[in-house]
Design an enzyme around this catalytic site. Structure first.
Site, PDB file in Angstrom:
ATOM      1  N   GLY A  98       0.820  -1.204   0.000  1.00 50.00           N
ATOM      2  CA  GLY A  98       0.000   0.000   0.000  1.00 50.00           C
ATOM      3  C   GLY A  98       0.851   1.249   0.000  1.00 50.00           C
ATOM      4  O   GLY A  98       2.062   1.201  -0.221  1.00 50.00           O
ATOM      5  N   GLY A  99       0.200   2.368   0.240  1.00 49.39           N
ATOM      6  CA  GLY A  99       0.897   3.641   0.165  1.00 49.39           C
ATOM      7  C   GLY A  99       1.932   3.826   1.251  1.00 49.39           C
ATOM      8  O   GLY A  99       2.913   4.545   1.061  1.00 49.39           O
ATOM      9  N   MET A 100       1.750   3.186   2.421  1.00 53.89           N
ATOM     10  CA  MET A 100       2.674   3.367   3.530  1.00 53.89           C
ATOM     11  C   MET A 100       3.650   2.219   3.698  1.00 53.89           C
ATOM     12  O   MET A 100       4.774   2.419   4.140  1.00 53.89           O
ATOM     13  CB  MET A 100       1.908   3.549   4.842  1.00 53.89           C
ATOM     14  CG  MET A 100       1.309   4.927   5.024  1.00 53.89           C
ATOM     15  SD  MET A 100       0.699   5.133   6.711  1.00 53.89           S
ATOM     16  CE  MET A 100       2.219   4.981   7.637  1.00 53.89           C
ATOM     17  N   ASP A 213     -10.391   7.136   9.931  1.00 53.19           N
ATOM     18  CA  ASP A 213     -10.252   6.676   8.554  1.00 53.19           C
ATOM     19  C   ASP A 213     -11.020   5.371   8.327  1.00 53.19           C
ATOM     20  O   ASP A 213     -10.548   4.462   7.656  1.00 53.19           O
ATOM     21  CB  ASP A 213      -8.781   6.480   8.187  1.00 53.19           C
ATOM     22  CG  ASP A 213      -8.580   6.347   6.665  1.00 53.19           C
ATOM     23  OD1 ASP A 213      -9.423   6.880   5.913  1.00 53.19           O
ATOM     24  OD2 ASP A 213      -7.609   5.706   6.252  1.00 53.19           O
TER      25      ASP A 213
END
Length: 693
Positions: A98-100, A213
């Site tokens: 993922g993005g992180m 979130d």
């Protein structure tokens, strides 16, 4: 239908007017992004899943020093299978990127337990905010010990500034993946899932943790104790954790910096406010519940900034208007609108409050989706037919386009539609057969219902009322009622029109008018009193309507419906109805009209047992049931025999039914067994025994 057309038509099952395909697709892409969005910088980072490069071999890493392993892990680009992390976690296959960070399957080498490990990407290790978010996720999960929260068991920092988080390993699918496979979720299933989310939030909020979130991607559905929809909430990466230092919190949530996912974020999040509170999570719960029930999101736009502006300024849409074919109850619509109120003070105060309201809605029995008039056309005894009943709206839309191109087929298609909706009986007759004579009676009633359906079809054809049938099939209750009133004005009163009027009022959730229309239909054509759908709708109002509706329903039951069927329904409610008030009301209706004496001995004695006070009255009633020597008396005997053996006395440790246990056992041994017994409604709250001896 093309994929683009499907996305416009459905957006996961719901209709979204005037939405271009790229808008729907762009909005769906936005759901993947959980990175921060800086309102001053439109080039915000996307969190889309990336392919995992295979450029570094795990075998090469396995022999490297711990520092080299840390560097490779932190890069997020290595094939790490076989690597042992922190001398205890053997890394397996990659589960996703993922993005992180990258998530890996791993095994605790000492405990032989499978875990999941999230490793922060090397390229963002130097960003203090990203590392802080990673630490927040570990803190939040560690402080919430709840079965519906994914457990974090370890967090560490390695050499070369490599960070990792060890989590519970889950096998299942995300709510996002589930929603992608269906048009929408049935209300009962949606409420079951949301209730678990709220249960976890209730505890989190008590500890001062706000998720900030929530979204379907962060909700995992796993199999647990026979429940295929057991919820696990994941990713507390941007949670507000009260244990964090105030300076760190200010840096992570400074004004003008927006964290969250645009499609699900609350107005206060979208505006970049600091100090986000628990009601922000409740707003997001409202958005998810809206999506689950309608199959589409409340706000859709290709621009993240415009999406956030819509959350800030545009009123939340109605569930019932967005998905009218779903026939969702007004109470559920009201709750979602409250959850999505712009002002946090206008939302429910706590997750517990929302759970209580959902329980009331579900207890009211009004959470099953309606399949418009087509549901009435399906015999309840046929599972296959029930599965075949689906909302007709998209099919009718395509059919109309085809008919326009084939005018000769119009008459044939209309005839077939009328057969489907009008001719088929409005429900199979489900009556517990007391004897062979009762079976013959049930068959006779079914024949009557078939005859009525045939006559109704002929009448509709005669007055050329195809527009009325189309309106009902499309779930347009108001349109149908307008057409019925016009037809009555033109052709005069008719029992078939009054029956269809009642059905339209039921769909429109105006039960007072529905019962009045049923009265007119039965008065003009008594056979309508034998139609199962009619009887069920009237009984529904007797069970759960307000005082006026209960009184009107009782009047129709006693004075308009067949005597035998009414007595059977009222006696069952008096014996096994949910709630003491319903049982008293049913018994009173039988007594006031002299019908209690008409019941068979086992039935009268069973009701007597349910209303008995003290050991003597209970024993006398049990003796009468045994004397009746009817296996149907076992229903109430088993009900009391299954009552908990604690709940009375000073410390609630005494058996409330201790003085009749021997009598119950004797009755079970004496009464003749029955291969099939009626499915009584005995699932009451065992913690609140009624009329204990």
């Amino acid at each position: 239908m093309s994929n683009e057309e499907s996305s416009i038509e459905n957006a996961r099952g719901g209709s979204v007017d005037a939405q271009a395909p790229d808008e729907v697709e762009a909005t769906r892409d936005a759901a993947q992004a959980s990175e921060s969005i800086d309102l001053a910088d439109p080039e915000h980072t996307s969190g889309d899943t990336l392919p995992l490069p295979n450029d570094i071999d795990g075998a090469q890493i396995a022999g490297a020093s711990q520092a080299a392993v840390a560097t490779a892990l932190a890069s997020g680009s290595a094939n790490l299978e076989g690597v042992v992390l922190s001398e205890r976690y053997r890394v397996g296959k990659c589960l996703g990127v993922g993005g992180m960070g990258t998530v890996w399957r791993a095994e605790h080498t000492l405990m032989k337990k499978t875990v999941a490990i999230k490793v922060l990407h090397h390229d963002i290790v130097g960003r203090g905010e990203a590392v802080e978010r990673f630490r927040r996720e570990a803190q939040a999960a560690a402080h919430i010990d709840h079965p519906n929260v994914c457990v974090a068991t370890d967090f560490g920092e390695m050499e070369q500034r490599g960070f990792f988080l060890v989590m519970e390993y889950l096998e299942g699918q995300t709510l996002d993946e589930t929603l992608a496979t269906v048009d929408r979720l049935p209300p009962d299933r949606a409420i079951h899932i949301i209730d678990q989310i709220l249960s976890a939030l209730e505890q989190a909020h008590q500890f001062g943790v706000v998720h900030r979130d929530l979204k379907p991607e962060n909700i995992m559905l796993v199999e647990r104790d026979g429940d295929p929809d057991f919820v696990k909430i994941m990713d507390f990466g941007i949670a507000r954790v009260p244990m964090a230092e105030e300076q760190d919190d200010a840096r992570l949530t400074r004004v003008g910096r927006v964290y969250g996912t645009p499609m699900y974020m609350s107005p206060e999040q979208a505006s970049g406010e600091t100090g986000i509170e628990s009601r922000s999570d409740l707003y997001t719960v409202g958005v998810m519940l809206f999506e689950m029930l309608t199959g589409t999101l409340p706000f859709i736009d290709k621009s993240s900034v415009k999406l956030m502006a819509m959350h800030l300024t545009e009123p939340a849409p109605s569930l019932r208007k967005r998905a009218p074919e779903a026939r969702l109850p007004k109470s559920l619509d009201r709750l979602v609108l409250q959850l999505m109120a712009k002002d946090p003070d206008d939302r429910p105060a706590t997750a517990a409050e929302v759970r209580a309201e959902l329980a009331r809605i579900k207890q009211g029995g009004n959470t099953q989706t309606w399949v418009s008039v087509t549901r009435d056309a399906v015999a309840d005894s046929s599972v296959a037919l029930r599965r075949a009943a689906r909302p007709l709206k998209p099919h009718l839309r395509r059919a109309r386009a085809w008919v326009k191109e084939n005018p000769q087929a119009k008459k044939a298609i209309l005839g077939a539609l009328l057969v489907l909706i009008i001719c088929v009986p409005l429900g199979a007759v489900f009556i517990f057969s007391d004897s062979a004579a009762d079976n013959a009676s049930a068959q006779s009633m079914e024949e009557q219902e078939n005859a009525l359906a045939s006559e109704r079809r002929e009448y509709i054809e005669q007055i050329e009322a195809s527009a009325l049938i189309n309106a009902l099939a499309m779930g347009d209750a108001q349109g149908a009622l307008q057409k019925i009133n016009a037809l009555i004005s033109e052709h005069g009163d008719n029992p078939h029109l009054h029956f269809l009027s009642a059905r339209a009022h039921i769909m429109d959730e105006t039960p007072q008018e529905a019962l009045a229309a049923y009265q007119k239909a039965i008065a003009a054509e008594p056979r309508y009193g034998s139609v199962k759908r009619v009887r069920d709708d009237i009984l529904d109002q007797f069970r759960g309507g307000d005082d006026a509706l209960q009184e009107l329903a009782a009047d129709i039951l006693i004075n308009a419906l067949p005597r035998a069927e009414t007595n059977a329904a009222l006696s069952e409610m008096a014996r096994m109805g949910k709630g003491a008030s319903l049982r008293r009301r049913a018994k009173s209706a039988l007594e006031q009209n002299g019908r209690l004496a008409e019941l068979e001995p086992w039935n009268r004695a069973s009701i007597e047992l349910r209303f008995a006070n003290g050991c003597t009255e209970h024993r006398d009633a049990i003796e009468k049931i045994v004397a009746a020597n009817d296996p149907r008396g076992l229903e109430i005997i088993y009900y009391y025999d299954d009552r908990p053996r604690r709940g009375c006395g000073t410390f609630k440790r005494d058996d409330c039914y201790g003085c009749i246990r021997a009598d119950l056992e004797k009755a079970i041994m004496t009464l003749p067994p029955a291969e099939l017994l009626p499915a009584g409604d005995s699932a009451e709250d065992a913690s609140s025994p009624d009329s204990a001896p």
